[in-house]
Write a protein that holds these residues in place. Structure first.
Motif, PDB file in Angstrom:
ATOM      1  N   UNK A 127       5.211   5.552 -12.168  1.00  0.00           N
ATOM      2  CA  UNK A 127       5.469   4.141 -11.888  1.00  0.00           C
ATOM      3  C   UNK A 127       6.588   3.597 -12.771  1.00  0.00           C
ATOM      4  N   UNK A 128       6.546   3.920 -14.040  1.00  0.00           N
ATOM      5  CA  UNK A 128       7.550   3.386 -14.967  1.00  0.00           C
ATOM      6  C   UNK A 128       8.958   3.815 -14.589  1.00  0.00           C
ATOM      7  N   UNK A 129       9.105   5.051 -14.121  1.00  0.00           N
ATOM      8  CA  UNK A 129      10.436   5.560 -13.821  1.00  0.00           C
ATOM      9  C   UNK A 129      10.918   5.201 -12.421  1.00  0.00           C
ATOM     10  N   UNK A 130       9.996   5.057 -11.476  1.00  0.00           N
ATOM     11  CA  UNK A 130      10.419   4.872 -10.095  1.00  0.00           C
ATOM     12  C   UNK A 130      10.249   3.467  -9.538  1.00  0.00           C
ATOM     13  N   UNK A 131       9.302   2.705 -10.051  1.00  0.00           N
ATOM     14  CA  UNK A 131       9.018   1.400  -9.447  1.00  0.00           C
ATOM     15  C   UNK A 131      10.245   0.489  -9.378  1.00  0.00           C
ATOM     16  N   UNK A 132      11.013   0.310 -10.463  1.00  0.00           N
ATOM     17  CA  UNK A 132      12.187  -0.571 -10.357  1.00  0.00           C
ATOM     18  C   UNK A 132      13.202  -0.065  -9.341  1.00  0.00           C
ATOM     19  N   UNK A 133      13.421   1.244  -9.346  1.00  0.00           N
ATOM     20  CA  UNK A 133      14.395   1.842  -8.421  1.00  0.00           C
ATOM     21  C   UNK A 133      13.953   1.650  -6.977  1.00  0.00           C
ATOM     22  N   UNK A 134      12.696   1.915  -6.686  1.00  0.00           N
ATOM     23  CA  UNK A 134      12.212   1.809  -5.313  1.00  0.00           C
ATOM     24  C   UNK A 134      12.180   0.363  -4.833  1.00  0.00           C
ATOM     25  N   UNK A 135      11.849  -0.539  -5.741  1.00  0.00           N
ATOM     26  CA  UNK A 135      11.851  -1.956  -5.361  1.00  0.00           C
ATOM     27  C   UNK A 135      13.270  -2.441  -5.039  1.00  0.00           C
ATOM     28  N   UNK A 136      14.235  -2.064  -5.880  1.00  0.00           N
ATOM     29  CA  UNK A 136      15.611  -2.524  -5.696  1.00  0.00           C
ATOM     30  C   UNK A 136      16.286  -1.873  -4.493  1.00  0.00           C
ATOM     31  N   UNK A 137      16.088  -0.566  -4.351  1.00  0.00           N
ATOM     32  CA  UNK A 137      16.836   0.160  -3.326  1.00  0.00           C
ATOM     33  C   UNK A 137      16.122   0.216  -1.987  1.00  0.00           C
ATOM     34  N   UNK A 138      14.781   0.214  -2.001  1.00  0.00           N
ATOM     35  CA  UNK A 138      14.042   0.414  -0.753  1.00  0.00           C
ATOM     36  C   UNK A 138      13.059  -0.713  -0.433  1.00  0.00           C
ATOM     37  N   UNK A 158      10.250  -1.465  -1.911  1.00  0.00           N
ATOM     38  CA  UNK A 158       8.854  -1.039  -2.036  1.00  0.00           C
ATOM     39  C   UNK A 158       8.104  -2.014  -2.927  1.00  0.00           C
ATOM     40  N   UNK A 159       7.029  -2.605  -2.400  1.00  0.00           N
ATOM     41  CA  UNK A 159       6.267  -3.549  -3.219  1.00  0.00           C
ATOM     42  C   UNK A 159       5.078  -2.858  -3.873  1.00  0.00           C
ATOM     43  N   UNK A 160       4.373  -3.602  -4.678  1.00  0.00           N
ATOM     44  CA  UNK A 160       3.306  -3.032  -5.493  1.00  0.00           C
ATOM     45  C   UNK A 160       2.025  -2.755  -4.710  1.00  0.00           C
ATOM     46  N   UNK A 161       1.952  -3.165  -3.466  1.00  0.00           N
ATOM     47  CA  UNK A 161       0.745  -2.955  -2.664  1.00  0.00           C
ATOM     48  C   UNK A 161       0.820  -1.712  -1.777  1.00  0.00           C
ATOM     49  N   UNK A 162       1.859  -0.920  -1.964  1.00  0.00           N
ATOM     50  CA  UNK A 162       1.972   0.314  -1.187  1.00  0.00           C
ATOM     51  C   UNK A 162       0.780   1.232  -1.476  1.00  0.00           C
ATOM     52  N   UNK A 180       6.534  10.660  -1.515  1.00  0.00           N
ATOM     53  CA  UNK A 180       7.650  10.309  -0.638  1.00  0.00           C
ATOM     54  C   UNK A 180       7.163  10.004   0.777  1.00  0.00           C
ATOM     55  N   UNK A 181       6.164  10.752   1.261  1.00  0.00           N
ATOM     56  CA  UNK A 181       5.584  10.460   2.579  1.00  0.00           C
ATOM     57  C   UNK A 181       5.018   9.047   2.590  1.00  0.00           C
ATOM     58  N   UNK A 219       5.081   3.678   4.751  1.00  0.00           N
ATOM     59  CA  UNK A 219       4.330   2.506   4.287  1.00  0.00           C
ATOM     60  C   UNK A 219       4.309   1.377   5.310  1.00  0.00           C
ATOM     61  N   UNK A 220       5.313   1.315   6.192  1.00  0.00           N
ATOM     62  CA  UNK A 220       5.374   0.222   7.165  1.00  0.00           C
ATOM     63  C   UNK A 220       4.439   0.444   8.362  1.00  0.00           C
ATOM     64  N   UNK A 221       3.851   1.626   8.461  1.00  0.00           N
ATOM     65  CA  UNK A 221       3.015   1.931   9.624  1.00  0.00           C
ATOM     66  C   UNK A 221       1.667   1.235   9.583  1.00  0.00           C
ATOM     67  N   UNK A 222       1.244   0.812   8.400  1.00  0.00           N
ATOM     68  CA  UNK A 222      -0.085   0.239   8.263  1.00  0.00           C
ATOM     69  C   UNK A 222      -1.049   1.231   7.642  1.00  0.00           C
TER      70      UNK A 222
END
Length: 343
Positions: free
Chosen positions: A138-149, A151-155, A197-198, A203-206
């Motif tokens: 989480x520490x290494x990827x959360x900022x990157x995924x939020x900014x670039x993709x 991705x919110x915290x409820x995934x 990664x899957x 994540x948008x599928x529900x």
């Protein structure tokens, strides 16, 4: 190439180790047993097709060049799983990938029934992204995924030991492969990036359906189950037949345990042991008393291997270990022979 089918189960086996082949074979046997003559086509990707000669599977042979290509630019071995799933989509209207370290406890058709009522299917939902705050991933990827993709915290975080999609998932698996190539260099020591990664890509599928109650995924007890599955094939051989399908039901559905009186005896014997060595004493005692049948003995070998790995310095004898006091002389002799070390 394989014909296109309405439904298929997909397996991936590579690496040449006999235990990998036996895992896959036992999982396939369990699928056939529970499907009662209605098993979907099984598509199996492997670098050793001869291992599955005579088995009711359609094989896609993987050569060295394909295996290398499927690891991607970062040479991540588990990327091959996502690549196999992506490839398999071309051969069926619905594909469900199954890890080899599994066995069915109910009909595999139940997985397709669950998938009919959900956009996708996974082994299980393991948690929510925000619950991993403070952990390396989480520490290494959360900022990157939020900014670039975005991705919110409820995934949802999922286990991909079982994975299928109701509709065509070509785009999702393409995105999964791209995400693996993007994220793996950022967290090279995290081996679960493939299933993470899957989860990001889908994540948008529900909310996905889960496989709970249909099959057992023994990833956390693999050492024990490999011995148990190995004991089955040692007894019955690896040539496929209807008799082998029926014989597969003799394998226990849960990890064998010592008889209740052995468990009680261990509690008494370990009462005054320091807590720091009690877990090792339990491994030693269980390994030395599990003889009820071939599967209990196989599980005992798993306990012995875990004990060796965790608690026996190389070249040391059993009697020199503080936890060995829970063992009778007979137990020490048996365990020393099992581990091939001095008593």
């Amino acid at each position: 190439m394989p014909s296109r089918e309405p439904r298929q189960l997909v397996y991936l086996v590579y690496g040449g180790k006999p235990e990998y082949h036996r895992e896959a074979k036992y999982s396939i046997l369990s699928a056939y047993y529970h499907a009662q003559g209605k098993c979907p086509r099984i598509l199996l990707y492997t670098d050793e097709p001869a291992q599955f000669a005579g088995w009711p599977v359609e094989v896609i042979e993987l050569d060295a060049a394909t295996l290398k290509e499927w690891t991607g630019p970062a040479s991540y071995l588990h990327r091959r799983k996502a690549a196999a799933i992506r490839d398999a989509l071309a051969y069926a209207d619905q594909s469900i990938f199954i890890d080899t370290d599994t066995f069915f406890t109910s009909s595999p058709l139940t997985l397709f029934e669950r998938l009919a009522n959900a956009p996708w299917l996974v082994d299980e939902i393991e948690g929510v992204w925000k619950e991993h705050k403070g952990k390396v991933l989480h520490d290494l990827l959360a900022p990157h995924l939020a900014d670039r993709h975005g991705v919110d915290q409820n995934m949802l975080l999922i286990n991909s030991g079982v994975l299928g999609f109701q509709a065509d998932a070509s785009r999702i698996m393409d995105e999964t492969l791209a995400l693996i190539d993007e994220m793996h260099p950022m967290v090279p020591d995290i081996h679960i990036i493939e299933q993470f990664a899957v989860g990001v890509a889908a994540r948008h599928l529900g909310r996905p359906a889960e496989s709970v109650g249909v099959l057992k995924h023994y990833f956390s007890g693999k050492n024990y189950w490999r011995h148990i599955v190995g004991a089955f094939f040692m007894q019955h051989g690896e040539t496929f037949s209807e008799a082998l399908v029926q014989a597969s039901r003799e394998v226990p559905q849960s990890k064998p345990r010592p008889a209740w009186w052995h468990r009680l005896n261990f509690r008494v014997r370990s009462l005054f042991l320091p807590s720091r060595v009690r877990s090792h004493a339990k491994l030693a005692y269980y390994a030395s008393v599990m003889h009820a049948d071939r599967y209990a003995e196989a599980c005992g070998r798993g306990y012995a291997e875990e004990l060796r790995r965790k608690a026996i310095p190389q070249g040391a004898s059993l009697s020199a270990q503080p936890w060995s006091r829970v063992l009778s002389k007979q137990h020490r002799q048996y365990l020393a022979q099992l581990l091939d070390i001095p008593e």
